[in-house]
Structures are given as structure tokens and as C-alpha cells.
Write a protein that holds these residues in place. Structure first.
Motif, PDB file in Angstrom:
ATOM      1  N   ARG A  68     -51.269  35.271 -86.259  1.00 43.28           N
ATOM      2  CA  ARG A  68     -52.277  34.248 -86.578  1.00 43.28           C
ATOM      3  C   ARG A  68     -51.635  33.041 -87.236  1.00 43.28           C
ATOM      4  NH1 ARG A  68     -55.576  38.681 -88.004  1.00 43.28           N
ATOM      5  NH2 ARG A  68     -54.929  38.480 -90.187  1.00 43.28           N
ATOM      6  N   HIS A  69     -50.819  33.266 -88.259  1.00 46.18           N
ATOM      7  CA  HIS A  69     -50.288  32.094 -88.982  1.00 46.18           C
ATOM      8  C   HIS A  69     -49.196  31.390 -88.182  1.00 46.18           C
ATOM      9  CE1 HIS A  69     -46.290  33.103 -90.559  1.00 46.18           C
ATOM     10  NE2 HIS A  69     -46.707  34.300 -90.876  1.00 46.18           N
ATOM     11  N   ALA A  70     -48.562  32.076 -87.214  1.00 45.14           N
ATOM     12  CA  ALA A  70     -47.575  31.419 -86.351  1.00 45.14           C
ATOM     13  C   ALA A  70     -48.217  30.769 -85.137  1.00 45.14           C
ATOM     14  CB  ALA A  70     -46.540  32.436 -85.885  1.00 45.14           C
ATOM     15  N   GLN A  71     -49.524  30.948 -84.968  1.00 42.48           N
ATOM     16  CA  GLN A  71     -50.246  30.456 -83.784  1.00 42.48           C
ATOM     17  C   GLN A  71     -49.545  30.912 -82.500  1.00 42.48           C
ATOM     18  OE1 GLN A  71     -51.898  26.356 -83.963  1.00 42.48           O
ATOM     19  NE2 GLN A  71     -50.691  26.148 -85.841  1.00 42.48           N
ATOM     20  N   ALA A  72     -49.178  32.186 -82.481  1.00 47.57           N
ATOM     21  CA  ALA A  72     -48.438  32.747 -81.350  1.00 47.57           C
ATOM     22  C   ALA A  72     -49.375  33.350 -80.321  1.00 47.57           C
ATOM     23  CB  ALA A  72     -47.464  33.812 -81.846  1.00 47.57           C
ATOM     24  N   ASP A  73     -49.046  33.133 -79.063  1.00 45.82           N
ATOM     25  CA  ASP A  73     -49.771  33.758 -77.962  1.00 45.82           C
ATOM     26  C   ASP A  73     -49.137  35.086 -77.563  1.00 45.82           C
ATOM     27  OD1 ASP A  73     -51.612  31.446 -77.328  1.00 45.82           O
ATOM     28  OD2 ASP A  73     -49.664  30.467 -77.044  1.00 45.82           O
ATOM     29  N   GLU A  74     -47.928  35.320 -78.027  1.00 44.59           N
ATOM     30  CA  GLU A  74     -47.176  36.520 -77.685  1.00 44.59           C
ATOM     31  C   GLU A  74     -46.122  36.710 -78.765  1.00 44.59           C
ATOM     32  OE1 GLU A  74     -44.126  37.885 -74.037  1.00 44.59           O
ATOM     33  OE2 GLU A  74     -45.621  36.298 -73.712  1.00 44.59           O
ATOM     34  N   LEU A  75     -45.828  37.959 -79.093  1.00 42.90           N
ATOM     35  CA  LEU A  75     -44.768  38.262 -80.048  1.00 42.90           C
ATOM     36  C   LEU A  75     -43.619  38.944 -79.320  1.00 42.90           C
ATOM     37  CD1 LEU A  75     -46.773  39.687 -83.103  1.00 42.90           C
ATOM     38  CD2 LEU A  75     -46.012  37.333 -82.708  1.00 42.90           C
TER      39      LEU A  75
ATOM     40  N   VAL B 102     -46.953  30.072 -76.710  1.00 38.27           N
ATOM     41  CA  VAL B 102     -45.953  30.238 -77.766  1.00 38.27           C
ATOM     42  C   VAL B 102     -45.584  31.705 -77.899  1.00 38.27           C
ATOM     43  CG1 VAL B 102     -45.505  30.067 -80.248  1.00 38.27           C
ATOM     44  CG2 VAL B 102     -46.710  28.226 -79.067  1.00 38.27           C
ATOM     45  N   ILE B 103     -44.286  31.977 -77.863  1.00 38.54           N
ATOM     46  CA  ILE B 103     -43.754  33.303 -78.147  1.00 38.54           C
ATOM     47  C   ILE B 103     -42.973  33.198 -79.457  1.00 38.54           C
ATOM     48  CG2 ILE B 103     -42.299  35.186 -77.326  1.00 38.54           C
ATOM     49  CD1 ILE B 103     -42.649  34.118 -74.493  1.00 38.54           C
ATOM     50  N   ALA B 104     -43.300  34.037 -80.414  1.00 37.79           N
ATOM     51  CA  ALA B 104     -42.622  33.994 -81.717  1.00 37.79           C
ATOM     52  C   ALA B 104     -41.880  35.300 -81.948  1.00 37.79           C
ATOM     53  CB  ALA B 104     -43.625  33.753 -82.842  1.00 37.79           C
ATOM     54  N   GLY B 105     -40.644  35.182 -82.434  1.00 38.99           N
ATOM     55  CA  GLY B 105     -39.817  36.346 -82.690  1.00 38.99           C
ATOM     56  C   GLY B 105     -40.040  36.910 -84.086  1.00 38.99           C
ATOM     57  N   VAL B 106     -40.010  38.236 -84.188  1.00 40.75           N
ATOM     58  CA  VAL B 106     -40.178  38.895 -85.476  1.00 40.75           C
ATOM     59  C   VAL B 106     -39.417  40.226 -85.447  1.00 40.75           C
ATOM     60  CG1 VAL B 106     -42.370  39.923 -84.737  1.00 40.75           C
ATOM     61  CG2 VAL B 106     -41.873  39.723 -87.182  1.00 40.75           C
TER      62      VAL B 106
ATOM     63  N   ILE C 153     -52.549  41.287 -79.018  1.00 33.81           N
ATOM     64  CA  ILE C 153     -51.668  40.199 -78.603  1.00 33.81           C
ATOM     65  C   ILE C 153     -50.545  40.827 -77.794  1.00 33.81           C
ATOM     66  CG2 ILE C 153     -50.324  40.340 -80.750  1.00 33.81           C
ATOM     67  CD1 ILE C 153     -49.913  37.283 -80.507  1.00 33.81           C
ATOM     68  N   PRO C 154     -50.118  40.199 -76.705  1.00 33.72           N
ATOM     69  CA  PRO C 154     -49.033  40.787 -75.909  1.00 33.72           C
ATOM     70  C   PRO C 154     -47.756  40.940 -76.737  1.00 33.72           C
ATOM     71  CG  PRO C 154     -50.147  39.060 -74.687  1.00 33.72           C
ATOM     72  CD  PRO C 154     -50.671  38.993 -76.080  1.00 33.72           C
ATOM     73  N   LEU C 155     -47.106  42.076 -76.548  1.00 27.25           N
ATOM     74  CA  LEU C 155     -45.844  42.361 -77.233  1.00 27.25           C
ATOM     75  C   LEU C 155     -44.717  42.422 -76.220  1.00 27.25           C
ATOM     76  CD1 LEU C 155     -46.777  45.246 -79.716  1.00 27.25           C
ATOM     77  CD2 LEU C 155     -46.782  42.775 -80.134  1.00 27.25           C
ATOM     78  N   SER C 156     -43.589  41.859 -76.588  1.00 25.44           N
ATOM     79  CA  SER C 156     -42.379  41.933 -75.792  1.00 25.44           C
ATOM     80  C   SER C 156     -41.230  42.345 -76.713  1.00 25.44           C
ATOM     81  CB  SER C 156     -42.084  40.585 -75.116  1.00 25.44           C
ATOM     82  OG  SER C 156     -43.138  40.261 -74.216  1.00 25.44           O
ATOM     83  N   ILE C 157     -40.055  42.537 -76.132  1.00 25.58           N
ATOM     84  CA  ILE C 157     -38.904  43.016 -76.901  1.00 25.58           C
ATOM     85  C   ILE C 157     -37.695  42.141 -76.625  1.00 25.58           C
ATOM     86  CG2 ILE C 157     -37.215  44.901 -77.124  1.00 25.58           C
ATOM     87  CD1 ILE C 157     -39.468  46.876 -76.756  1.00 25.58           C
TER      88      ILE C 157
END
Length: 332
Positions: free
Chosen positions: A297-304, A216-220, A3-7
Motif C-alpha cells: 500500500r505505501h509503495a503504491q505497488a501493483d506487484e511485489l 509498479v513492481i517493488a522489491g522486498v 497482490i501478485p507475488l513474484s520472486i
């Protein structure tokens, strides 16, 4: 990467550090992200916060862009009610002209500050109500299809400056869906509405000229280390620092010890603050990889978009590298 990762880089100013040293750290972080295959680095607009140096977001983006070559850079986000849409269109049109194909524009409607700072920014208390209209106005300036007759953003870049809606509630999710824009959820500090917001966004999404399918981009939060116990201790240090910042009341605030902060974290108020970092991947590269893969997976994210939370820059850079290496080994 699977999955694509960003910062998300908050340009932190550590105790005893200067803002310039923070900016140099942001350059080093972006360069490490570029080498490691991350998609983008974003900077958040905050004001009157002595530990965060990213208040002049567009200026910081330009500085980091001049010291990198390929990674996308942008705002995560510009708090649009603090500004006129024309001003932001001019700033980001300038950035896209100077660094074509590398600039993102993430937009939020929160003040990024306290009430007194809002007044110092000359922000109208009701300005958040016009956020949807301001986003559309900004789109017009960036595309050359101005909603205000006779007014154009100059310079206007030849390339596209993609817009992203940031949020931590259903409002942003619904707006992003209505406008057909990517949606970034701030689950790294506001986890509660993540699943409901993502469902609302995906269910209501309307394709647009910018985007055919929802994104969807989800922050973690992430603290990756070669040693599990070291990662846990780094995360605890970061958590204590966050608590100190949130309970601080100016120069008169006591100098709380670590033991006092840890005791406060057992109280209802302390647990509430700690819960802001519910979504955190902490541990060895394998542990971080497993957590992020499950979270996506559980956040249905296309990118983190990852907020690497190591307190010291060398450890933060190591976390960036270890996470990218670990995620590259995940099968698609």
C-alpha cells in the motif's frame, strides 16, 4: 492473492556449494513458486561475484524453463549496456520461441560488476548514457520493426517479449514512464528513492502498445518461518553474510566472527549497509503477510517481487510456500 507475488532469485552459491548445486536450487525454487501461485521468477545479471551464479542470465532462464511448465521467467535484469541490443534480442527471441508466453525481459543500466570487470566485459564507460536509445533499438528488434535498415533479430518469436525497466533512482522511473513500460524498483537493496521514483513514474506515464496503465513492481526481502525466532536468526545470518561480502578485500580479508560483524553493524558504515535491507518482512506467516500488505500500500505497488533471504535452500523453499499461503488469505 491480494497482490501478485513474484520472486527474485540471485542463484546464490553457499559456502561449500558448487555453481551446479546453485542451479539445481534455482530449479527447485521456481518449481515451488509455480506450485504456490507466484507470477514470475527473475534472475539478475552479476559478474565476478563468487557467491552469485546468475551471470549468464539467459542461459539460466532456459535451464529453469525446461524444468517448469507455466510460471513466467525472466531477467531482473539484463544490464543492457554490457551487451548489444541485437544480441539480447536474439537470446530472448530464442527463449520466447522455445517457451512461448513465459519469458520476460527486465533491463537495467548498471554494470552489475566492479570497474575491472567492466573492462573485462569490454564495456564502454559511457555506454550507460545510450541506455534509452538501446532500449528503443531492442524494442524494434523484438517487434520486427528494426531501427537499423537490413538488420533483423533471428529468431524472432511470434509472441511478445514484454520489457520492464529496472531501477533504483528517478532515471529509470522517468524512462519507463516515457516509454510506457512497467517499472520495477530495487527497494530490496536500494530503498531510499522508492516513493519519489514511484510518484515520478505514475505521474509521467504515457500509455504504449505494451501497457495501457502504469504497473509498479517493488522489491522486498522476505524470511518467513513457522517460528518467529528462527526467522529473526535467519535474517541476522543473511545480514552478516551481506556485510562480510561488502567489506571483503580479497584473500587477505580477516575471517570476521559473528560478534565482530555485529559490532561493525553498530558503526555508521555498518548501519548504512544494514539500511540496504530496510524493506524486509521477517517472521511468522502472519507477520510477513501483515508487513507485505502494508508495504504494497505505501509503495503504491501493483506487484511485489520477493527476495527470499533464508541462507539454506530448504528454509528458502519453506519461506516461499509460507508466504504464498499467508498472502492467499488476505481479502482483496
Amino acid at each position: 492473492m491480494s497482490i501478485p507475488l513474484s520472486i527474485l532469485d540471485l542463484a546464490p552459491i553457499a559456502p561449500g556449494q558448487t555453481a551446479r548445486e546453485s542451479f539445481e536450487g534455482s530449479v527447485a525454487l521456481a518449481q515451488a513458486a509455480e506450485r504456490s501461485g507466484y507470477r514470475r521468477v527473475w534472475y539478475a545479471e552479476h559478474h565476478n561475484m563468487p557467491t552469485i551464479a546468475s551471470s549468464a542470465t539467459s542461459v539460466l532462464i532456459g535451464y529453469v524453463a525446461a524444468h517448469t511448465s507455466s510460471i513466467r521467467l525472466g531477467s531482473g535484469g539484463v544490464m543492457l549496456p554490457n551487451h548489444s541490443p541485437l544480441t539480447i534480442a536474439e537470446q530472448f527471441g530464442t527463449l520466447e520461441t522455445l517457451f512461448p508466453g513465459r519469458i520476460d525481459l527486465g533491463l537495467g543500466r548498471a554494470p552489475g560488476s566492479d570497474q575491472n570487470t567492466m573492462r573485462a566485459l569490454r564495456r564502454d564507460p559511457m555506454s550507460a548514457d545510450s541506455f534509452p536509445q538501446d532500449v528503443v533499438e531492442l524494442q524494434g528488434f523484438l517487434s520486427g520493426d528494426s531501427r537499423i535498415p537490413g538488420v533483423q533479430a533471428v529468431p524472432r518469436a511470434g509472441g511478445i517479449v514484454p520489457l520492464y525497466i529496472l531501477g533504483s533512482s528517478l532515471f529509470g522511473a522517468q524512462l519507463a514512464a516515457q516509454l510506457g513500460l512497467p517499472y520495477a524498483f530495487a527497494s530490496h537493496f536500494a530503498p531510499d528513492a522508492l516513493h519519489e521514483a514511484v510518484a515520478a513514474y505514475r505521474g509521467g506515464f504515457r500509455p504504449s502498445a505494451q501497457l495501457a496503465e502504469p504497473h509498479v513492481i517493488a522489491g522486498v526481502n522476505v524470511v518467513a518461518s513457522d517460528d518467529h525466532d528462527d526467522a529473526v536468526e535467519q535474517a541476522a545470518t543473511t545480514r552478516r553474510a551481506r556485510v562480510r561480502g561488502m567489506i571483503s578485500r580479497g584473500p587477505a580479508t580477516p575471517d570476521y566472527s559473528d560478534a565482530q560483524i555485529d559490532e561493525f553493524l553498530t558503526t555508521p558504515n555498518g548501519r548504512q549497509i544494514a539500511s540496504m535491507m530496510t524493506y524486509s518482512a521477517v517472521g511468522t506467516p502472519t507477520e510477513v503477510r501483515d508487513y507485505l500488505d502494508d508495504f504494497a500500500r505505501h509503495a503504491q505497488a501493483d506487484e511485489l517481487i520477493l527476495a527470499h533471504q533464508s541462507p539454506e535452500l530448504p528454509a528458502r523453499l519453506r519461506s516461499v510456500e509460507l508466504t504464498a499461503e499467508a498472502m492467499a488469505s488476505v481479502s482483496v
